[in-house]
Design a protein around this motif. Sequence first.
Motif, PDB file in Angstrom:
ATOM      1  N   SER A  25     -11.358  57.323  62.253  1.00 15.38           N
ATOM      2  CA  SER A  25     -12.075  56.374  63.100  1.00 15.38           C
ATOM      3  C   SER A  25     -13.175  57.071  63.864  1.00 15.38           C
ATOM      4  O   SER A  25     -13.164  58.281  64.067  1.00 15.38           O
ATOM      5  CB  SER A  25     -11.112  55.701  64.076  1.00 15.38           C
ATOM      6  N   SER A  26     -14.135  56.260  64.278  1.00 16.34           N
ATOM      7  CA  SER A  26     -15.222  56.706  65.132  1.00 16.34           C
ATOM      8  C   SER A  26     -15.744  55.458  65.830  1.00 16.34           C
ATOM      9  O   SER A  26     -15.267  54.348  65.598  1.00 16.34           O
ATOM     10  CB  SER A  26     -16.320  57.377  64.308  1.00 16.34           C
ATOM     11  N   LEU A  27     -16.735  55.631  66.660  1.00 18.25           N
ATOM     12  CA  LEU A  27     -17.328  54.493  67.350  1.00 18.25           C
ATOM     13  C   LEU A  27     -17.851  53.490  66.322  1.00 18.25           C
ATOM     14  O   LEU A  27     -18.580  53.838  65.400  1.00 18.25           O
ATOM     15  CB  LEU A  27     -18.479  54.986  68.233  1.00 18.25           C
ATOM     16  N   ARG A  28     -17.465  52.254  66.423  1.00 16.80           N
ATOM     17  CA  ARG A  28     -17.843  51.154  65.521  1.00 16.80           C
ATOM     18  C   ARG A  28     -17.341  51.340  64.089  1.00 16.80           C
ATOM     19  O   ARG A  28     -17.856  50.749  63.164  1.00 16.80           O
ATOM     20  CB  ARG A  28     -19.351  50.949  65.505  1.00 16.80           C
ATOM     21  N   ALA A  29     -16.374  52.193  63.875  1.00 11.74           N
ATOM     22  CA  ALA A  29     -15.893  52.460  62.512  1.00 11.74           C
ATOM     23  C   ALA A  29     -14.990  51.359  61.993  1.00 11.74           C
ATOM     24  O   ALA A  29     -14.905  51.161  60.792  1.00 11.74           O
ATOM     25  CB  ALA A  29     -15.151  53.789  62.465  1.00 11.74           C
ATOM     26  N   ASP A  30     -14.316  50.636  62.878  1.00  8.49           N
ATOM     27  CA  ASP A  30     -13.354  49.633  62.425  1.00  8.49           C
ATOM     28  C   ASP A  30     -13.980  48.588  61.515  1.00  8.49           C
ATOM     29  O   ASP A  30     -13.509  48.348  60.417  1.00  8.49           O
ATOM     30  CB  ASP A  30     -12.678  48.955  63.615  1.00  8.49           C
ATOM     31  N   SER A  31     -15.080  47.965  61.946  1.00 10.16           N
ATOM     32  CA  SER A  31     -15.670  46.909  61.126  1.00 10.16           C
ATOM     33  C   SER A  31     -16.374  47.469  59.901  1.00 10.16           C
ATOM     34  O   SER A  31     -16.265  46.914  58.818  1.00 10.16           O
ATOM     35  CB  SER A  31     -16.630  46.056  61.958  1.00 10.16           C
ATOM     36  N   SER A  32     -17.089  48.583  60.048  1.00  7.94           N
ATOM     37  CA  SER A  32     -17.790  49.134  58.888  1.00  7.94           C
ATOM     38  C   SER A  32     -16.800  49.680  57.870  1.00  7.94           C
ATOM     39  O   SER A  32     -17.012  49.566  56.673  1.00  7.94           O
ATOM     40  CB  SER A  32     -18.783  50.214  59.306  1.00  7.94           C
ATOM     41  N   THR A  33     -15.710  50.273  58.334  1.00  9.19           N
ATOM     42  CA  THR A  33     -14.708  50.792  57.419  1.00  9.19           C
ATOM     43  C   THR A  33     -14.054  49.651  56.648  1.00  9.19           C
ATOM     44  O   THR A  33     -13.865  49.750  55.440  1.00  9.19           O
ATOM     45  CB  THR A  33     -13.640  51.595  58.186  1.00  9.19           C
ATOM     46  N   LYS A  34     -13.738  48.565  57.337  1.00 10.06           N
ATOM     47  CA  LYS A  34     -13.107  47.421  56.681  1.00 10.06           C
ATOM     48  C   LYS A  34     -14.031  46.822  55.617  1.00 10.06           C
ATOM     49  O   LYS A  34     -13.610  46.566  54.505  1.00 10.06           O
ATOM     50  CB  LYS A  34     -12.726  46.367  57.718  1.00 10.06           C
ATOM     51  N   VAL A  35     -15.286  46.642  55.958  1.00 12.26           N
ATOM     52  CA  VAL A  35     -16.255  46.093  55.004  1.00 12.26           C
ATOM     53  C   VAL A  35     -16.424  47.032  53.814  1.00 12.26           C
ATOM     54  O   VAL A  35     -16.466  46.596  52.662  1.00 12.26           O
ATOM     55  CB  VAL A  35     -17.609  45.817  55.701  1.00 12.26           C
ATOM     56  N   ALA A  36     -16.521  48.330  54.084  1.00 12.73           N
ATOM     57  CA  ALA A  36     -16.680  49.303  53.000  1.00 12.73           C
ATOM     58  C   ALA A  36     -15.472  49.303  52.074  1.00 12.73           C
ATOM     59  O   ALA A  36     -15.621  49.345  50.848  1.00 12.73           O
ATOM     60  CB  ALA A  36     -16.901  50.701  53.577  1.00 12.73           C
ATOM     61  N   MET A  37     -14.260  49.254  52.652  1.00 10.96           N
ATOM     62  CA  MET A  37     -13.051  49.230  51.821  1.00 10.96           C
ATOM     63  C   MET A  37     -12.981  47.961  50.978  1.00 10.96           C
ATOM     64  O   MET A  37     -12.628  48.006  49.806  1.00 10.96           O
ATOM     65  CB  MET A  37     -11.802  49.380  52.687  1.00 10.96           C
ATOM     66  N   GLN A  38     -13.344  46.821  51.573  1.00 16.75           N
ATOM     67  CA  GLN A  38     -13.325  45.564  50.826  1.00 16.75           C
ATOM     68  C   GLN A  38     -14.359  45.585  49.698  1.00 16.75           C
ATOM     69  O   GLN A  38     -14.072  45.124  48.587  1.00 16.75           O
ATOM     70  CB  GLN A  38     -13.587  44.388  51.765  1.00 16.75           C
ATOM     71  N   SER A  39     -15.530  46.119  49.982  1.00 17.08           N
ATOM     72  CA  SER A  39     -16.575  46.201  48.957  1.00 17.08           C
ATOM     73  C   SER A  39     -16.162  47.127  47.818  1.00 17.08           C
ATOM     74  O   SER A  39     -16.383  46.816  46.645  1.00 17.08           O
ATOM     75  CB  SER A  39     -17.883  46.705  49.563  1.00 17.08           C
ATOM     76  N   LEU A  40     -15.584  48.263  48.164  1.00 20.19           N
ATOM     77  CA  LEU A  40     -15.111  49.195  47.145  1.00 20.19           C
ATOM     78  C   LEU A  40     -14.045  48.542  46.276  1.00 20.19           C
ATOM     79  O   LEU A  40     -14.104  48.611  45.048  1.00 20.19           O
ATOM     80  CB  LEU A  40     -14.551  50.477  47.779  1.00 20.19           C
ATOM     81  N   GLN A  41     -13.068  47.892  46.900  1.00 23.66           N
ATOM     82  CA  GLN A  41     -11.975  47.278  46.143  1.00 23.66           C
ATOM     83  C   GLN A  41     -12.506  46.188  45.211  1.00 23.66           C
ATOM     84  O   GLN A  41     -12.084  46.079  44.068  1.00 23.66           O
ATOM     85  CB  GLN A  41     -10.916  46.718  47.101  1.00 23.66           C
ATOM     86  N   LYS A  42     -13.460  45.402  45.690  1.00 20.90           N
ATOM     87  CA  LYS A  42     -14.051  44.355  44.842  1.00 20.90           C
ATOM     88  C   LYS A  42     -14.780  44.978  43.651  1.00 20.90           C
ATOM     89  O   LYS A  42     -14.644  44.517  42.515  1.00 20.90           O
ATOM     90  CB  LYS A  42     -15.014  43.497  45.656  1.00 20.90           C
ATOM     91  N   SER A  43     -15.539  46.035  43.919  1.00 20.81           N
ATOM     92  CA  SER A  43     -16.254  46.730  42.851  1.00 20.81           C
ATOM     93  C   SER A  43     -15.287  47.288  41.809  1.00 20.81           C
ATOM     94  O   SER A  43     -15.519  47.167  40.597  1.00 20.81           O
ATOM     95  CB  SER A  43     -17.093  47.852  43.445  1.00 20.81           C
ATOM     96  N   LEU A  44     -14.207  47.888  42.267  1.00 18.81           N
ATOM     97  CA  LEU A  44     -13.210  48.442  41.343  1.00 18.81           C
ATOM     98  C   LEU A  44     -12.551  47.353  40.512  1.00 18.81           C
ATOM     99  O   LEU A  44     -12.327  47.527  39.312  1.00 18.81           O
ATOM    100  CB  LEU A  44     -12.155  49.241  42.108  1.00 18.81           C
TER     101      LEU A  44
END
Length: 157
Positions: free
Chosen positions: A93-112
């Motif tokens: 985690s880092s400052l503002r990481a919660d929302s960007s991390t969630k979006v990035a994980m969702q995007s990665l999973q969709k791509s996979l």
Amino acid sequence: MKNLITNEQVISLAFCDGEYLSPEVIRSSDIALAEDRYILPIVGEELYGELLDGSHQSLLDDFVAPALAMAVRTAIQPSINVRTGQTGLHISSSLRADSSTKVAMQSLQKSLRLRRQALLRRLSTHLRNHASEFPSYKPGKDTLQKCSIDGGYIQMR
């Protein structure tokens, strides 16, 4: 447990250069579950047995292995996005990481998932188009020849 591919093959086929992951992270049970869920419904029991016995090496190398490796990655990706240790679950985690991390994980999973489905469809189409080369393949039992999900719509054939 005998599998169609090894954990090292999963790493080389489903992960890109620079995405280092130890092969020990992928268990043979992960591969077996992906075989049961994604490969077996396409190739059928008989052709699956032949592939396990070493027959049809080019089919395995060119079509089955890439699809299977991506199916394994799709299944294990959520668990490698986070770590579990003595103190429980750890998420970077880092400052503002919660929302960007969630979006990035969702995007990665969709791509996979999209890549997995494309590779599975490629396998199914190849088998259908070359059915005479694989007498043990039964197109009528291939789930992707009967049903697919395209853009959220279920397509029955």
